[in-house]
Design a protein around this motif. Structure first.
Motif, PDB file in Angstrom:
ATOM      1  N   HIS A  78      44.116 -28.104  66.207  1.00 33.65           N
ATOM      2  CA  HIS A  78      43.923 -27.069  67.216  1.00 33.65           C
ATOM      3  C   HIS A  78      44.709 -25.825  66.820  1.00 33.65           C
ATOM      4  CE1 HIS A  78      47.021 -29.969  68.709  1.00 33.65           C
ATOM      5  NE2 HIS A  78      47.754 -28.890  68.660  1.00 33.65           N
ATOM      6  N   ILE A  79      44.445 -24.742  67.528  1.00 35.38           N
ATOM      7  CA  ILE A  79      45.130 -23.455  67.307  1.00 35.38           C
ATOM      8  C   ILE A  79      45.737 -23.029  68.631  1.00 35.38           C
ATOM      9  CG2 ILE A  79      44.901 -21.078  66.545  1.00 35.38           C
ATOM     10  CD1 ILE A  79      42.416 -21.891  65.002  1.00 35.38           C
ATOM     11  N   LEU A  80      47.043 -22.966  68.672  1.00 31.47           N
ATOM     12  CA  LEU A  80      47.752 -22.547  69.871  1.00 31.47           C
ATOM     13  C   LEU A  80      48.070 -21.061  69.782  1.00 31.47           C
ATOM     14  CD1 LEU A  80      50.262 -25.535  70.171  1.00 31.47           C
ATOM     15  CD2 LEU A  80      48.018 -25.300  71.224  1.00 31.47           C
ATOM     16  N   SER A  81      47.947 -20.363  70.888  1.00 31.67           N
ATOM     17  CA  SER A  81      48.212 -18.923  70.928  1.00 31.67           C
ATOM     18  C   SER A  81      49.176 -18.601  72.062  1.00 31.67           C
ATOM     19  CB  SER A  81      46.905 -18.139  71.104  1.00 31.67           C
ATOM     20  OG  SER A  81      46.233 -18.556  72.281  1.00 31.67           O
ATOM     21  N   LYS A  82      50.046 -17.622  71.797  1.00 30.79           N
ATOM     22  CA  LYS A  82      51.056 -17.249  72.784  1.00 30.79           C
ATOM     23  C   LYS A  82      51.404 -15.778  72.623  1.00 30.79           C
ATOM     24  CE  LYS A  82      55.694 -18.394  74.440  1.00 30.79           C
ATOM     25  NZ  LYS A  82      56.913 -19.230  74.204  1.00 30.79           N
ATOM     26  N   TYR A  83      51.424 -15.068  73.752  1.00 28.67           N
ATOM     27  CA  TYR A  83      51.821 -13.655  73.779  1.00 28.67           C
ATOM     28  C   TYR A  83      53.312 -13.548  74.059  1.00 28.67           C
ATOM     29  CZ  TYR A  83      52.278  -8.827  75.427  1.00 28.67           C
ATOM     30  OH  TYR A  83      52.679  -7.535  75.602  1.00 28.67           O
ATOM     31  N   ASN A  84      53.954 -12.609  73.374  1.00 27.69           N
ATOM     32  CA  ASN A  84      55.397 -12.476  73.521  1.00 27.69           C
ATOM     33  C   ASN A  84      55.792 -11.027  73.267  1.00 27.69           C
ATOM     34  OD1 ASN A  84      58.078 -13.211  73.879  1.00 27.69           O
ATOM     35  ND2 ASN A  84      58.393 -13.578  71.692  1.00 27.69           N
ATOM     36  N   THR A  85      56.876 -10.618  73.883  1.00 30.89           N
ATOM     37  CA  THR A  85      57.476  -9.306  73.632  1.00 30.89           C
ATOM     38  C   THR A  85      58.919  -9.514  73.189  1.00 30.89           C
ATOM     39  OG1 THR A  85      58.151  -9.061  75.956  1.00 30.89           O
ATOM     40  CG2 THR A  85      56.005  -8.157  75.321  1.00 30.89           C
ATOM     41  N   PHE A  86      59.379  -8.666  72.302  1.00 36.76           N
ATOM     42  CA  PHE A  86      60.749  -8.770  71.810  1.00 36.76           C
ATOM     43  C   PHE A  86      61.275  -7.368  71.525  1.00 36.76           C
ATOM     44  CE2 PHE A  86      58.147  -8.538  68.075  1.00 36.76           C
ATOM     45  CZ  PHE A  86      58.890  -7.828  67.155  1.00 36.76           C
ATOM     46  N   SER A  87      62.580  -7.300  71.408  1.00 36.90           N
ATOM     47  CA  SER A  87      63.249  -6.033  71.136  1.00 36.90           C
ATOM     48  C   SER A  87      64.336  -6.258  70.107  1.00 36.90           C
ATOM     49  CB  SER A  87      63.853  -5.451  72.421  1.00 36.90           C
ATOM     50  OG  SER A  87      64.589  -4.273  72.139  1.00 36.90           O
ATOM     51  N   ILE A  88      64.516  -5.273  69.250  1.00 29.11           N
ATOM     52  CA  ILE A  88      65.548  -5.354  68.228  1.00 29.11           C
ATOM     53  C   ILE A  88      66.830  -4.677  68.679  1.00 29.11           C
ATOM     54  CG2 ILE A  88      66.134  -4.738  65.841  1.00 29.11           C
ATOM     55  CD1 ILE A  88      63.177  -4.858  65.184  1.00 29.11           C
ATOM     56  N   ASP A  89      66.697  -3.542  69.316  1.00 29.16           N
ATOM     57  CA  ASP A  89      67.871  -2.773  69.739  1.00 29.16           C
ATOM     58  C   ASP A  89      68.002  -2.671  71.260  1.00 29.16           C
ATOM     59  OD1 ASP A  89      65.676  -1.242  70.180  1.00 29.16           O
ATOM     60  OD2 ASP A  89      66.267   0.428  68.904  1.00 29.16           O
ATOM     61  N   GLU A  90      67.269  -3.524  71.992  1.00 23.48           N
ATOM     62  CA  GLU A  90      67.293  -3.552  73.450  1.00 23.48           C
ATOM     63  C   GLU A  90      66.770  -2.260  74.077  1.00 23.48           C
ATOM     64  OE1 GLU A  90      67.836  -6.179  75.085  1.00 23.48           O
ATOM     65  OE2 GLU A  90      68.522  -7.382  73.378  1.00 23.48           O
ATOM     66  N   GLU A  91      66.118  -1.428  73.305  1.00 23.14           N
ATOM     67  CA  GLU A  91      65.535  -0.191  73.830  1.00 23.14           C
ATOM     68  C   GLU A  91      64.032  -0.174  73.635  1.00 23.14           C
ATOM     69  OE1 GLU A  91      67.454   3.167  72.137  1.00 23.14           O
ATOM     70  OE2 GLU A  91      69.427   2.724  72.999  1.00 23.14           O
ATOM     71  N   ASP A  92      63.619  -0.394  72.409  1.00 26.52           N
ATOM     72  CA  ASP A  92      62.195  -0.396  72.091  1.00 26.52           C
ATOM     73  C   ASP A  92      61.690  -1.835  72.040  1.00 26.52           C
ATOM     74  OD1 ASP A  92      62.207   2.370  71.862  1.00 26.52           O
ATOM     75  OD2 ASP A  92      62.811   2.277  69.747  1.00 26.52           O
ATOM     76  N   PHE A  93      60.630  -2.087  72.779  1.00 32.02           N
ATOM     77  CA  PHE A  93      60.047  -3.422  72.829  1.00 32.02           C
ATOM     78  C   PHE A  93      58.728  -3.430  72.058  1.00 32.02           C
ATOM     79  CE2 PHE A  93      62.984  -3.488  76.306  1.00 32.02           C
ATOM     80  CZ  PHE A  93      63.435  -4.802  76.359  1.00 32.02           C
ATOM     81  N   TYR A  94      58.475  -4.561  71.414  1.00 32.31           N
ATOM     82  CA  TYR A  94      57.274  -4.736  70.608  1.00 32.31           C
ATOM     83  C   TYR A  94      56.500  -5.934  71.149  1.00 32.31           C
ATOM     84  CZ  TYR A  94      59.736  -1.699  67.318  1.00 32.31           C
ATOM     85  OH  TYR A  94      60.407  -0.645  66.741  1.00 32.31           O
ATOM     86  N   ALA A  95      55.191  -5.839  71.015  1.00 38.32           N
ATOM     87  CA  ALA A  95      54.308  -6.928  71.453  1.00 38.32           C
ATOM     88  C   ALA A  95      53.836  -7.714  70.240  1.00 38.32           C
ATOM     89  CB  ALA A  95      53.112  -6.371  72.219  1.00 38.32           C
ATOM     90  N   GLU A  96      53.694  -9.008  70.431  1.00 38.05           N
ATOM     91  CA  GLU A  96      53.206  -9.869  69.361  1.00 38.05           C
ATOM     92  C   GLU A  96      52.415 -11.020  69.965  1.00 38.05           C
ATOM     93  OE1 GLU A  96      56.510 -11.523  67.241  1.00 38.05           O
ATOM     94  OE2 GLU A  96      56.957 -12.991  68.807  1.00 38.05           O
ATOM     95  N   ILE A  97      51.497 -11.533  69.162  1.00 40.66           N
ATOM     96  CA  ILE A  97      50.738 -12.736  69.506  1.00 40.66           C
ATOM     97  C   ILE A  97      50.895 -13.717  68.344  1.00 40.66           C
ATOM     98  CG2 ILE A  97      48.449 -13.720  69.866  1.00 40.66           C
ATOM     99  CD1 ILE A  97      47.675 -11.337  71.445  1.00 40.66           C
ATOM    100  N   LYS A  98      51.356 -14.903  68.677  1.00 42.14           N
ATOM    101  CA  LYS A  98      51.596 -15.926  67.660  1.00 42.14           C
ATOM    102  C   LYS A  98      50.530 -17.010  67.778  1.00 42.14           C
ATOM    103  CE  LYS A  98      55.730 -17.065  66.551  1.00 42.14           C
ATOM    104  NZ  LYS A  98      57.113 -17.607  66.546  1.00 42.14           N
ATOM    105  N   PHE A  99      49.833 -17.246  66.673  1.00 40.75           N
ATOM    106  CA  PHE A  99      48.860 -18.325  66.574  1.00 40.75           C
ATOM    107  C   PHE A  99      49.488 -19.463  65.773  1.00 40.75           C
ATOM    108  CE2 PHE A  99      46.287 -14.531  67.149  1.00 40.75           C
ATOM    109  CZ  PHE A  99      45.361 -14.925  68.100  1.00 40.75           C
TER     110      PHE A  99
END
Length: 485
Positions: A221-242
Motif C-alpha cells: 500500500h501507499i500511505l500519504s500524510k500532509y505536514n507542515t514544518f519550520s526551520i527558523d520558527e518563522e517561515d513554515f513549509y508544506a510537505e506531503i509524505k508518501f
C-alpha cells in the motif's frame, strides 16, 4: 538633360515599388490561402495566452493568496533495491495541477476550445521536489502541459525516482520495506505555495491499478500524510509524505538458500545412524562440513550486505555451520571412546552407574547387558582349572614329591628327562593361556567402552536433535509471522 535623368530615376523607383507591392500581395495571399493554418483558433489562443505572460512570476492577481498545488502519484514498478547503498529505484506516474490565474479564457471566443497543450517552458512551474532524491533517473522528457479555460494547469509525467531509503534487511528474505517520498516546495513557504492531495488518502493507499506485479517486490500500500514544518520558527513549509510499503517475494530465496541448507542438515542427522565404532561416520561428517562450506561461499553473493547489520538468514547459516562442527566433534569423541586399544583401562564404576544405569533408564534404552566381573572368568580359576589341567600340575614348581627318588635311582635320570619336557610344555601352555586371558580381558574392556559410547552417542544425538528442532521451529515461526505481517 536633367529632365531625362529625373525621368529615368522616377521610372526605377516606380518599378521597385511595384515589385515590393507584388511581393507583399503574394505574402498576403499565402497567409490567407486555405490549409496554411488549419488550427488557426489554437494559434489565436496561444497568442492570446502568451501576450504579456511572465513565466517567472507566481500567477496570482492578489499576491497575498497562496497557490495551491495538488499532487498525486501511482507506483508503476519497483526497479531495484540496493541494500548495500540504501537506495530504492522506483518508476512512478506523477501528477500535479494548480490554478494559473493568468491563463484563462472564454471558450466561446475561441470556437469552444476548453483546453490546450502549451510548452512547459512557457508557463510558470512550481518548484516541488522530492527530498530523498540522490540521483537523476532516466525519465522521459514531457515538454507539454495541459491548460484548461479556467486556468487549471495539469502537469502529468512519468518519473524514475532514485531515492535514499532506510532498508532493514534483518528479516531477509521475508522483509517488508517502508520507503518515503516527500514532496515539498524547496524555496517557497506556505504563504506562497501550499500542497494538497489530488485524491483522498484511501484512494491513494489501495491504488495498484498500474503496478507491474510480476517482479521480486510486491506493493502492499501507499500511505500519504500532509505536514507542515519550520526551520527558523518563522517561515513554515508544506510537505506531503508518501510511504511506499513493499514486500519481497521469498520463493526464489527459499528454494536456492534455505532448502539446500535444510537438506544438508537432515543428512547430518541421518549420519548419526552409522555405527559409533565405524570410521565412516567421521569421513561422512567431514564431507558434509566441506560441502556446507562450499555452499556458503556460493550463496555469499546472494545475501544482502550492509555495514549496520546482518540478516537473520546469515545467522542461521552460521548456526548451522556451528551445529555441523559440534556434530563432527561429538563423532570424533565417540569414535575415540570406543576405539579398541590394548592400554585402555576398565570403565570406572561411577561411569557405569551414571551412563549404563541412570542414562539408559532416562533414554529408555533396552536390551543393555549388565556389565561387571564374571566369576566364571576369574583369572586364578582359569589359570588352574581351565582346559583339564590338574591343579597339582599347575603347582609343579611348588615342590615335586621326591620320596621315591631314593629307592628308584635307576629311574631318576629318565624321570628328570621327562619332567624337563613336561615343564617346557606346561610353560608354553601357561604362556598361551595368559595371552588368551589378556586378549579376553581387553575384549571385555572394549565391549564395556563400546556400550558406554553407544549410550553417550544416543544421549548426544537426542540433545543435538532437540537443539536443531527447537532452532528450526523458532526460525520458522519468526519467518512465518514476518511473511504475513
Amino acid at each position: 538633360m536633367r529632365c531625362r535623368v529625373l525621368w529615368t530615376a522616377l521610372s526605377v523607383i516606380l518599378q521597385l515599388c511595384k515589385k515590393e507591392a507584388c511581393t507583399s500581395l503574394c505574402h498576403a495571399n499565402r497567409r490567407n490561402a486555405p490549409g496554411r493554418f488549419f488550427n488557426a483558433t489554437l494559434v489565436r489562443l496561444s497568442e492570446y495566452l502568451s501576450d504579456g505572460y511572465k513565466t517567472g512570476v507566481r500567477p496570482v492577481t492578489d499576491w497575498k493568496r497562496s497557490t495551491m498545488v495538488s499532487i498525486d502519484l501511482m507506483v508503476y514498478a519497483i526497479l531495484s533495491v540496493d541494500e548495500k547503498n540504501q537506495v530504492l529505484t522506483t518508476y512512478i506516474w506523477y501528477r500535479q495541477q494548480w490554478i494559473d490565474e493568468f491563463l484563462s479564457w472564454n471558450p466561446s471566443d475561441f470556437d469552444d476550445v476548453k483546453q490546450v497543450s502549451v510548452p512547459m517552458s512557457s508557463v510558470w512551474m512550481p518548484d516541488i521536489l522530492i527530498n530523498e532524491f540522490v540521483d537523476v533517473g532516466k525519465s522521459p522528457d514531457i515538454p507539454y502541459v495541459y491548460v484548461e479555460h479556467n486556468g487549471l494547469v495539469r502537469n502529468y509525467k512519468p518519473i524514475q525516482v532514485v531515492t535514499a531509503c532506510s532498508l532493514n534487511i534483518y528479516n531477509f528474505p521475508f522483509d517488508v520495506q517502508n520507503c518515503s517520498l516527500t514532496f515539498q516546495s524547496w524555496l517557497h513557504t506556505i504563504k506562497d505555495i501550499n500542497i494538497s492531495l489530488l485524491r483522498s488518502s484511501e484512494e491513494v493507499k489501495d491504488d495498484k491499478s498500474v503496478f507491474m506485479n510480476q517482479g521480486e517486490w510486491e506493493l502492499l500500500h501507499i500511505l500519504s500524510k500532509y505536514n507542515t514544518f519550520s526551520i527558523d520558527e518563522e517561515d513554515f513549509y508544506a510537505e506531503i509524505k508518501f510511504n511506499v510499503v513493499i514486500r519481497r517475494r521469498p520463493l526464489f530465496y527459499t528454494v536456492s538458500l534455505l532448502l539446500p541448507s535444510i537438506f544438508l542438515m537432515v543428512m547430518d542427522i541421518v549420519g548419526f545412524y552409522l555405527p559409533p565404532d565405524s570410521g565412516e561416520r567421521v569421513s561422512f561428517k567431514i564431507t558434509l562440513l566441506l560441502g556446507y562450506s562450499v555452499f556458503l561461499i556460493i550463496v555469499s553473493d546472494t545475501l544482502p550486505a550492509t555495514a549496520i547489520g546482518t540478516p537473520l538468514i546469515g545467522v542461521y547459516f552460521v548456526v548451522c555451520m556451528a551445529l555441523l562442527v559440534i556434530s563432527l566433534t561429538e563423532t570424533v569423541v565417540i569414535v575415540r571412546l570406543v576405539h579398541k586399544q590394548d592400554l585402555q583401562p576398565h570403565v570406572p564404576d561411577w561411569v557405569k552407574h551414571l551412563v549404563l544405569e541412570k542414562a539408559t533408564v532416562l533414554l529408555c534404552i533396552r536390551n543393555q547387558h549388565r556389565l561387571g566381573p564374571d566369576p566364571s572368568r576369574d583369572p586364578d580359576s582359569l589359570r588352574c582349572n581351565g582346559n583339564g589341567v590338574n591343579p597339582i600340575q599347575c603347582n609343579h614348581h611348588g615342590g615335586q614329591p621326591r620320596a621315591d627318588m631314593v629307592g628308584r635311582a635307576e629311574l631318576a635320570q629318565g624321570a628328570r628327562a621327562g619332567e624337563a619336557v613336561m615343564d617346557s610344555v606346561l610353560l608354553e601352555v601357561s604362556s598361551i593361556r595368559q595371552f588368551l586371558e589378556r586378549r579376553e580381558e581387553y575384549r571385555e574392556i572394549a565391549r564395556e567402552w563400546l556400550q558406554v559410547g553407544y549410550v553417550l552417542d544416543v544421549l548426544l544425538f537426542r540433545l543435538y536433535l532437540m537443539a536443531m528442532v527447537t532452532y528450526s521451529i523458532t526460525l520458522g515461526t519468526l519467518w512465518s509471522v514476518w511473511q504475513y505481517v
